[in-house]
Design an enzyme around this catalytic site. Structure first.
Site, short mmCIF file in Angstrom:
data_model
loop_
_atom_site.label_atom_id
_atom_site.label_comp_id
_atom_site.label_asym_id
_atom_site.label_seq_id
_atom_site.Cartn_x
_atom_site.Cartn_y
_atom_site.Cartn_z
N GLU A 28 -1.38 -9.92 2.05
CA GLU A 28 -2.99 -9.76 1.58
C GLU A 28 -3.56 -8.51 1.26
O GLU A 28 -4.87 -8.40 1.53
CB GLU A 28 -3.78 -10.55 2.69
CG GLU A 28 -3.41 -12.06 2.99
CD GLU A 28 -4.46 -12.97 3.98
OE1 GLU A 28 -4.62 -14.05 3.81
OE2 GLU A 28 -4.80 -12.02 4.75
N PRO B 216 -2.12 -2.32 10.06
CA PRO B 216 -0.88 -1.74 10.05
C PRO B 216 0.20 -2.15 9.20
O PRO B 216 0.28 -3.01 8.52
CB PRO B 216 -0.40 -2.03 11.48
CG PRO B 216 -1.49 -2.67 12.25
CD PRO B 216 -2.28 -3.24 11.19
N ARG B 217 1.07 -1.17 8.99
CA ARG B 217 2.19 -1.35 8.01
C ARG B 217 3.17 -2.49 8.49
O ARG B 217 3.59 -3.44 7.56
CB ARG B 217 2.87 0.04 7.56
CG ARG B 217 4.04 -0.45 6.62
CD ARG B 217 4.73 0.89 5.92
NE ARG B 217 5.56 0.59 4.96
CZ ARG B 217 5.89 0.05 3.72
NH1 ARG B 217 4.81 -0.35 3.04
NH2 ARG B 217 7.02 -0.10 3.13
N GLU C 241 9.15 -2.38 -1.88
CA GLU C 241 10.18 -2.61 -3.34
C GLU C 241 10.05 -3.89 -3.56
O GLU C 241 10.40 -4.16 -4.96
CB GLU C 241 11.76 -2.07 -2.71
CG GLU C 241 11.82 -0.77 -2.47
CD GLU C 241 11.72 -0.44 -1.07
OE1 GLU C 241 11.40 1.03 -0.62
OE2 GLU C 241 11.07 -1.38 -0.17
N ILE D 74 -1.27 2.43 -5.52
CA ILE D 74 -1.38 1.77 -6.88
C ILE D 74 -2.39 0.55 -6.60
O ILE D 74 -2.91 0.09 -7.49
CB ILE D 74 -0.04 1.55 -7.50
CG1 ILE D 74 0.48 3.06 -7.64
CG2 ILE D 74 -0.19 0.97 -8.79
CD1 ILE D 74 1.98 3.21 -8.16
N ASN E 211 1.92 3.32 -0.82
CA ASN E 211 1.56 3.08 -2.22
C ASN E 211 0.18 2.99 -2.50
O ASN E 211 -0.62 2.02 -1.76
CB ASN E 211 2.21 1.83 -2.78
CG ASN E 211 1.72 1.11 -3.92
OD1 ASN E 211 1.20 2.09 -4.81
ND2 ASN E 211 1.75 -0.05 -4.09
#
Length: 421
Positions: free
Chosen positions: A306, A263-264, A60, A332, A330
């Site tokens: 990054e 990893p997120r 977000e 995009i 995401n």
């Protein structure tokens, strides 16, 4: 009655919320930072006048980059207050915006905390990103006459089913909003069905983000360091997915493929490193240095902010959160760099964006994680198809821009009008 029950439940569950915050702080110390703000106690002076923007976490916060730029241009006399719910979101906001914004934690959704928050900052306009719907916080804004807008709003069918279980509370929370700027028509329909009344379809703000030139250059340098190897990126992976990716890598016949594993959540970097070690695979960590990639099979992307560079480096990217039922991440940013992507079967968080990418040829679909090695190897060996996917990704990215231009008139109207709670 639904609202009363929600308030009472919040009071009763507050000790559990505090314990949960304390437990999360064991893994991420940032959760213990400025604890008073979680209860609406803010030491920093409230800048006036203020536009408040809430972006709960990393995704977000990154999505609001073009919105922050537009707000600063449109209303230079207003101070921007940016709130978060996670330490990674807070750090991302600090890295992206620095002194351009004032940062704070969003309070617990308790009456006393939300009222303190609104009373302290007295925002002239409140903007809440995506799916953060908090009944007490929204009610505090309504009581104080603060016009509130749900921006870049999305509502999956899965989430809508949960909200329908408390339909009265959802309607009471959403109906008074000054405006709702939905990402897609499907999101708009679900939000209207739940009670939102002033809903517009404005598109996804993430398409308006321009890849930073510095990150694109960094990605090119990384790619040059790979000495001609094929780069397979696993972007924003979630727990359990790294094991599937390492299994797939070990099934692939060629050793020329370099798996870049990102990893997120940063608190999982060390655990993923141990997982790679347990497989006996040669690897290096981004936090140490850019490695001699000829000697490793896996490069662990243990860095924040990054992602554009990783996408620029890659021949193909698997979008994390889609292999296992997390709803997907995401895609995009990948499209904006012209990176072809693979999508697993679980992508409800970005359903419209994912389907559009599949339809135009910018993405490939994976029906089952068991097919991961076969599908990835096939794509990586098909240079002409990857080139077509790159071109399609760039066209797809450009065609969906313009959300900020559609959102700003809604915000102008809300800021100008005398909002009636």
């Amino acid at each position: 009655m639904a609202r009363i029950l929600y308030v009472v439940a919040g009071w009763l569950l507050l000790p559990l919320f505090v314990l949960r915050l304390a437990w999360r702080g064991v893994r991420q110390r940032g959760y213990w930072m400025r604890l008073g703000e979680r209860f609406g106690c803010h030491a920093a002076a409230a800048p006036m006048p203020t536009i408040w923007l809430h972006a709960v976490s990393v995704g977000e916060t990154r999505a609001c980059i073009p919105l922050v730029a537009a707000l600063r241009t449109q209303w230079p006399g207003y101070r921007l207050l940016l709130t978060h719910g996670t330490p990674t979101g807070f750090m991302t906001g600090r890295e992206l915006f620095g002194e351009q914004v004032q940062q704070a934690w969003v309070p617990f959704d308790e009456l006393f905390a939300t009222r303190r928050f609104v009373r302290h900052f007295r925002p002239a306009l409140g903007l809440v990103m995506e799916t953060e719907i908090w009944p007490n916080l929204f009610a505090a804004c309504r009581s104080a006459g603060v016009p509130l807008v749900l921006v870049n709003a999305r509502m999956s069918e899965r989430s809508a089913r949960r909200y329908r279980l408390m339909a009265g509370l959802a309607r009471a929370t959403l109906a008074p909003l000054c405006a709702v700027a939905a990402q897609t028509g499907a999101d708009a329909e679900r939000l209207r069905a739940l009670g939102a009344q002033r809903v517009s379809v404005t598109g996804n703000l993430k398409f308006d983000i321009d890849p930073p030139a510095g990150q694109l250059a960094l990605g090119e340098r990384w790619r040059a360091a790979c000495a001609g190897r094929t780069v397979w990126l696993a972007a924003s992976t979630r727990e359990g997915e790294e094991a599937l990716l390492l299994d797939a890598l070990q099934k692939m016949a060629t050793a020329d493929i370099l798996l870049v594993l990102v990893p997120r959540h940063p608190q999982r970097f060390d655990a993923v490193a141990r997982l790679i070690e347990s497989r006996g695979l040669a690897y290096a960590r981004r936090s140490v240095a850019v490695p001699d990639t000829a000697s490793i099979r896996v490069w662990l992307g243990d860095s924040m902010g990054e992602m554009f560079a990783y996408y620029r480096m890659a021949d193909l990217a698997l979008i994390g959160g889609s292999l296992l039922p997390f709803g997907g991440q995401n895609l995009i940013e990948a499209a904006a760099t012209g990176c072809p992507v693979m999508l697993g079967p679980h992508r409800w968080n970005f359903a419209r964006a994912s389907q559009d990418a599949l339809d135009c040829g910018a993405a490939a679909e994976l029906a089952d994680p068991a097919q991961l090695a076969q599908v990835a190897a096939g794509l990586l060996a098909d240079a002409p198809r990857l080139q077509r996917m790159r071109a399609a990704a760039l066209v797809y990215s450009q065609q969906h821009r313009g959300a900020v231009q559609r959102v700003m008139p809604l915000l102008t109207e809300c800021l100008r009008q005398e909002f009636m709670p």
